[in-house]
Design a protein around this motif. Structure first.
Motif, PDB file in Angstrom:
ATOM      1  N   VAL A  29      46.327  44.262  18.373  1.00 42.15           N
ATOM      2  CA  VAL A  29      45.858  43.875  19.962  1.00 42.15           C
ATOM      3  C   VAL A  29      47.853  42.819  20.323  1.00 42.15           C
ATOM      4  CG1 VAL A  29      45.421  42.300  21.536  1.00 42.15           C
ATOM      5  CG2 VAL A  29      43.469  43.043  20.069  1.00 42.15           C
ATOM      6  N   ALA A  30      48.529  43.768  21.014  1.00 43.28           N
ATOM      7  CA  ALA A  30      49.397  43.281  21.145  1.00 43.28           C
ATOM      8  C   ALA A  30      49.655  42.957  22.953  1.00 43.28           C
ATOM      9  CB  ALA A  30      50.190  44.078  21.439  1.00 43.28           C
ATOM     10  N   THR A  31      51.055  41.744  23.069  1.00 48.84           N
ATOM     11  CA  THR A  31      50.600  40.915  24.325  1.00 48.84           C
ATOM     12  C   THR A  31      52.281  40.840  25.737  1.00 48.84           C
ATOM     13  OG1 THR A  31      50.536  38.899  23.871  1.00 48.84           O
ATOM     14  CG2 THR A  31      47.974  39.592  24.078  1.00 48.84           C
ATOM     15  N   ALA A  32      52.121  41.377  26.555  1.00 42.29           N
ATOM     16  CA  ALA A  32      52.967  40.811  27.150  1.00 42.29           C
ATOM     17  C   ALA A  32      52.883  40.398  28.635  1.00 42.29           C
ATOM     18  CB  ALA A  32      53.803  42.109  27.389  1.00 42.29           C
ATOM     19  N   LEU A  33      53.802  39.236  29.249  1.00 43.58           N
ATOM     20  CA  LEU A  33      54.244  38.613  30.539  1.00 43.58           C
ATOM     21  C   LEU A  33      54.888  39.379  31.535  1.00 43.58           C
ATOM     22  CD1 LEU A  33      51.775  36.476  30.999  1.00 43.58           C
ATOM     23  CD2 LEU A  33      53.862  34.758  30.408  1.00 43.58           C
ATOM     24  N   VAL A  34      55.067  39.554  32.652  1.00 45.33           N
ATOM     25  CA  VAL A  34      55.463  40.002  33.264  1.00 45.33           C
ATOM     26  C   VAL A  34      55.389  39.170  34.326  1.00 45.33           C
ATOM     27  CG1 VAL A  34      56.177  41.542  35.219  1.00 45.33           C
ATOM     28  CG2 VAL A  34      55.510  42.114  32.975  1.00 45.33           C
ATOM     29  N   SER A  35      56.692  38.180  34.737  1.00 48.59           N
ATOM     30  CA  SER A  35      56.472  36.833  35.396  1.00 48.59           C
ATOM     31  C   SER A  35      57.235  37.192  37.361  1.00 48.59           C
ATOM     32  CB  SER A  35      57.306  35.591  35.327  1.00 48.59           C
ATOM     33  OG  SER A  35      56.910  35.410  34.088  1.00 48.59           O
ATOM     34  N   MET A  36      56.660  37.216  37.967  1.00 51.90           N
ATOM     35  CA  MET A  36      57.325  37.612  39.427  1.00 51.90           C
ATOM     36  C   MET A  36      57.626  36.567  40.240  1.00 51.90           C
ATOM     37  SD  MET A  36      54.178  40.463  40.083  1.00 51.90           S
ATOM     38  CE  MET A  36      54.445  40.874  38.188  1.00 51.90           C
ATOM     39  N   GLN A  37      58.246  36.740  41.541  1.00 54.14           N
ATOM     40  CA  GLN A  37      57.194  35.543  42.532  1.00 54.14           C
ATOM     41  C   GLN A  37      56.172  35.877  43.177  1.00 54.14           C
ATOM     42  OE1 GLN A  37      60.278  33.952  43.989  1.00 54.14           O
ATOM     43  NE2 GLN A  37      61.620  34.811  41.954  1.00 54.14           N
ATOM     44  N   PRO A  38      55.856  34.807  43.973  1.00 55.71           N
ATOM     45  CA  PRO A  38      54.496  35.063  44.352  1.00 55.71           C
ATOM     46  C   PRO A  38      54.250  35.764  46.314  1.00 55.71           C
ATOM     47  CG  PRO A  38      54.871  33.013  44.366  1.00 55.71           C
ATOM     48  CD  PRO A  38      56.328  33.456  44.487  1.00 55.71           C
ATOM     49  N   MET A  41      53.363  39.217  43.953  1.00 53.63           N
ATOM     50  CA  MET A  41      51.551  39.759  43.260  1.00 53.63           C
ATOM     51  C   MET A  41      51.529  39.833  43.881  1.00 53.63           C
ATOM     52  SD  MET A  41      50.736  37.841  40.074  1.00 53.63           S
ATOM     53  CE  MET A  41      49.477  37.153  39.067  1.00 53.63           C
ATOM     54  N   ALA A  42      51.926  39.268  45.425  1.00 57.70           N
ATOM     55  CA  ALA A  42      50.576  40.330  46.308  1.00 57.70           C
ATOM     56  C   ALA A  42      50.883  41.778  47.198  1.00 57.70           C
ATOM     57  CB  ALA A  42      51.261  39.158  47.575  1.00 57.70           C
ATOM     58  N   LEU A  43      52.116  42.507  45.487  1.00 55.99           N
ATOM     59  CA  LEU A  43      51.622  43.609  46.192  1.00 55.99           C
ATOM     60  C   LEU A  43      51.098  43.766  44.735  1.00 55.99           C
ATOM     61  CD1 LEU A  43      55.608  44.136  47.078  1.00 55.99           C
ATOM     62  CD2 LEU A  43      53.592  43.844  48.523  1.00 55.99           C
ATOM     63  N   LEU A  44      50.387  44.267  44.034  1.00 54.99           N
ATOM     64  CA  LEU A  44      49.221  44.129  43.180  1.00 54.99           C
ATOM     65  C   LEU A  44      48.439  44.762  43.343  1.00 54.99           C
ATOM     66  CD1 LEU A  44      51.260  42.157  39.796  1.00 54.99           C
ATOM     67  CD2 LEU A  44      51.956  44.380  40.789  1.00 54.99           C
ATOM     68  N   ASP A  91      47.757  36.384  37.427  1.00 59.27           N
ATOM     69  CA  ASP A  91      47.540  35.116  37.588  1.00 59.27           C
ATOM     70  C   ASP A  91      48.192  34.335  38.589  1.00 59.27           C
ATOM     71  OD1 ASP A  91      47.802  31.841  36.955  1.00 59.27           O
ATOM     72  OD2 ASP A  91      48.511  31.700  35.081  1.00 59.27           O
ATOM     73  N   VAL A  92      47.538  34.054  39.159  1.00 58.42           N
ATOM     74  CA  VAL A  92      48.609  33.978  40.979  1.00 58.42           C
ATOM     75  C   VAL A  92      49.303  33.153  40.890  1.00 58.42           C
ATOM     76  CG1 VAL A  92      47.711  33.959  43.642  1.00 58.42           C
ATOM     77  CG2 VAL A  92      46.422  35.588  42.020  1.00 58.42           C
ATOM     78  N   GLY A  93      48.485  31.909  40.870  1.00 60.28           N
ATOM     79  CA  GLY A  93      48.974  30.342  40.636  1.00 60.28           C
ATOM     80  C   GLY A  93      50.274  30.297  39.520  1.00 60.28           C
ATOM     81  N   GLN A  94      50.498  30.834  38.774  1.00 57.07           N
ATOM     82  CA  GLN A  94      51.485  31.057  37.673  1.00 57.07           C
ATOM     83  C   GLN A  94      52.556  31.716  38.271  1.00 57.07           C
ATOM     84  OE1 GLN A  94      52.254  28.878  36.115  1.00 57.07           O
ATOM     85  NE2 GLN A  94      50.846  28.062  36.590  1.00 57.07           N
ATOM     86  N   SER A  95      51.964  32.939  38.855  1.00 57.06           N
ATOM     87  CA  SER A  95      53.362  34.719  39.629  1.00 57.06           C
ATOM     88  C   SER A  95      53.175  35.655  38.635  1.00 57.06           C
ATOM     89  CB  SER A  95      53.852  34.560  39.974  1.00 57.06           C
ATOM     90  OG  SER A  95      53.410  33.589  41.426  1.00 57.06           O
ATOM     91  N   GLN A  96      52.439  35.501  37.102  1.00 64.31           N
ATOM     92  CA  GLN A  96      51.833  36.050  36.092  1.00 64.31           C
ATOM     93  C   GLN A  96      50.821  37.147  36.055  1.00 64.31           C
ATOM     94  OE1 GLN A  96      52.318  32.680  33.070  1.00 64.31           O
ATOM     95  NE2 GLN A  96      54.881  33.028  33.781  1.00 64.31           N
ATOM     96  N   VAL A 133      61.163  45.198  45.617  1.00 65.60           N
ATOM     97  CA  VAL A 133      61.272  43.855  46.145  1.00 65.60           C
ATOM     98  C   VAL A 133      61.804  43.158  45.047  1.00 65.60           C
ATOM     99  CG1 VAL A 133      59.167  45.209  48.047  1.00 65.60           C
ATOM    100  CG2 VAL A 133      58.358  43.814  45.233  1.00 65.60           C
ATOM    101  N   ASP A 134      62.176  42.369  44.434  1.00 70.08           N
ATOM    102  CA  ASP A 134      61.598  41.740  43.569  1.00 70.08           C
ATOM    103  C   ASP A 134      62.223  42.148  41.704  1.00 70.08           C
ATOM    104  OD1 ASP A 134      61.722  39.604  41.292  1.00 70.08           O
ATOM    105  OD2 ASP A 134      59.536  39.448  41.945  1.00 70.08           O
ATOM    106  N   ARG A 135      63.286  41.747  42.128  1.00 66.21           N
ATOM    107  CA  ARG A 135      65.209  42.082  40.678  1.00 66.21           C
ATOM    108  C   ARG A 135      64.667  40.830  39.947  1.00 66.21           C
ATOM    109  NH1 ARG A 135      66.943  47.460  40.993  1.00 66.21           N
ATOM    110  NH2 ARG A 135      67.138  48.032  43.009  1.00 66.21           N
ATOM    111  N   SER A 136      64.421  40.089  40.069  1.00 63.27           N
ATOM    112  CA  SER A 136      64.014  38.674  39.607  1.00 63.27           C
ATOM    113  C   SER A 136      62.681  38.823  38.299  1.00 63.27           C
ATOM    114  CB  SER A 136      63.943  37.549  40.522  1.00 63.27           C
ATOM    115  OG  SER A 136      63.144  37.564  40.780  1.00 63.27           O
ATOM    116  N   MET A 137      61.454  39.666  38.158  1.00 61.74           N
ATOM    117  CA  MET A 137      61.060  40.046  37.415  1.00 61.74           C
ATOM    118  C   MET A 137      61.416  39.411  36.229  1.00 61.74           C
ATOM    119  SD  MET A 137      58.945  42.981  38.680  1.00 61.74           S
ATOM    120  CE  MET A 137      59.546  43.770  38.973  1.00 61.74           C
ATOM    121  N   GLU A 138      60.847  38.962  35.077  1.00 62.47           N
ATOM    122  CA  GLU A 138      61.341  38.687  33.814  1.00 62.47           C
ATOM    123  C   GLU A 138      59.603  39.568  33.036  1.00 62.47           C
ATOM    124  OE1 GLU A 138      62.180  34.548  32.419  1.00 62.47           O
ATOM    125  OE2 GLU A 138      63.342  34.719  33.803  1.00 62.47           O
ATOM    126  N   ILE A 139      60.289  39.564  31.565  1.00 56.65           N
ATOM    127  CA  ILE A 139      59.730  40.074  31.221  1.00 56.65           C
ATOM    128  C   ILE A 139      59.342  39.460  29.710  1.00 56.65           C
ATOM    129  CG2 ILE A 139      58.066  42.603  29.454  1.00 56.65           C
ATOM    130  CD1 ILE A 139      59.757  44.289  31.873  1.00 56.65           C
TER     131      ILE A 139
END
Length: 164
Positions: A29-38, A41-44, A91-96, A133-139
């Motif tokens: 099992v592997a995990t990854a996290l994508v952080s983005m602007q709120p 997140m709504a576009l998901l 995680d809508v609160g953390q936009s992740q 819409v969000d080039r500041s996303m982080e993986i």
């Protein structure tokens, strides 16, 4: 630390000989996290992104990536995977978006690389579909969280240990 298995006695890269290893049920099992602007997140939400439904596309991309792992990682053995599952936790609160990829195989070598590849490519697909819409996303936080099977047995990441 023991000798790296992908290097021979002279330090040259090599594919590990797994011929004498026993076939066992293996899982990783592997995990990854994508952080983005709120607003990203709504576009998901299904149908909200003009490029299509992001998460179903990312799921298929992760599954395909696991199946192609040996084509991407030079010293990886090609595996006949039993299953690949990619799930998302929003995680809508953390936009992740937390991505979890689980790979299973009956074989002579582990599936950690396949799980890591699945999680990574799923994250990259989310980035690709939302970057307009969000080039500041982080993986970040790409890591194996669990593996079982084989000679080394079961290993689980300490949940208190930060991945980053």
């Amino acid at each position: 630390m023991s000798q790296l298995t992908h290097l021979d006695e002279q330090g040259a890269a090599r594919m590990v000989d797994i011929g004498s290893k026993a076939e066992t049920e293996r899982i990783a099992v592997a995990t990854a996290l994508v952080s983005m602007q709120p607003q990203t997140m709504a576009l998901l939400e299904p149908g909200a992104n003009k490029k299509g439904d992001v998460l179903p596309v990312a799921r298929v991309a992760g599954i395909q990536a696991a199946k192609k792992c040996a084509d991407l990682i030079p010293l990886c053995h090609p595996l006949m995977l039993n299953s690949v599952m990619v799930t998302f936790t929003l995680d809508v609160g953390q936009s992740q978006v937390q991505i979890e990829a689980t790979c299973k195989v009956s074989g002579k070598t582990g599936v950690e690389m396949e799980a890591l590849t699945a999680a990574s490519v799923a994250a990259l697909t989310i980035y690709d579909m939302c970057k307009a819409v969000d080039r500041s996303m982080e993986i970040h936080g790409i890591a194996v969280s669990y593996k079982a099977g084989g000679k080394s047995g079961t290993w689980q990441r300490d949940p208190k240990s930060p991945i980053e």
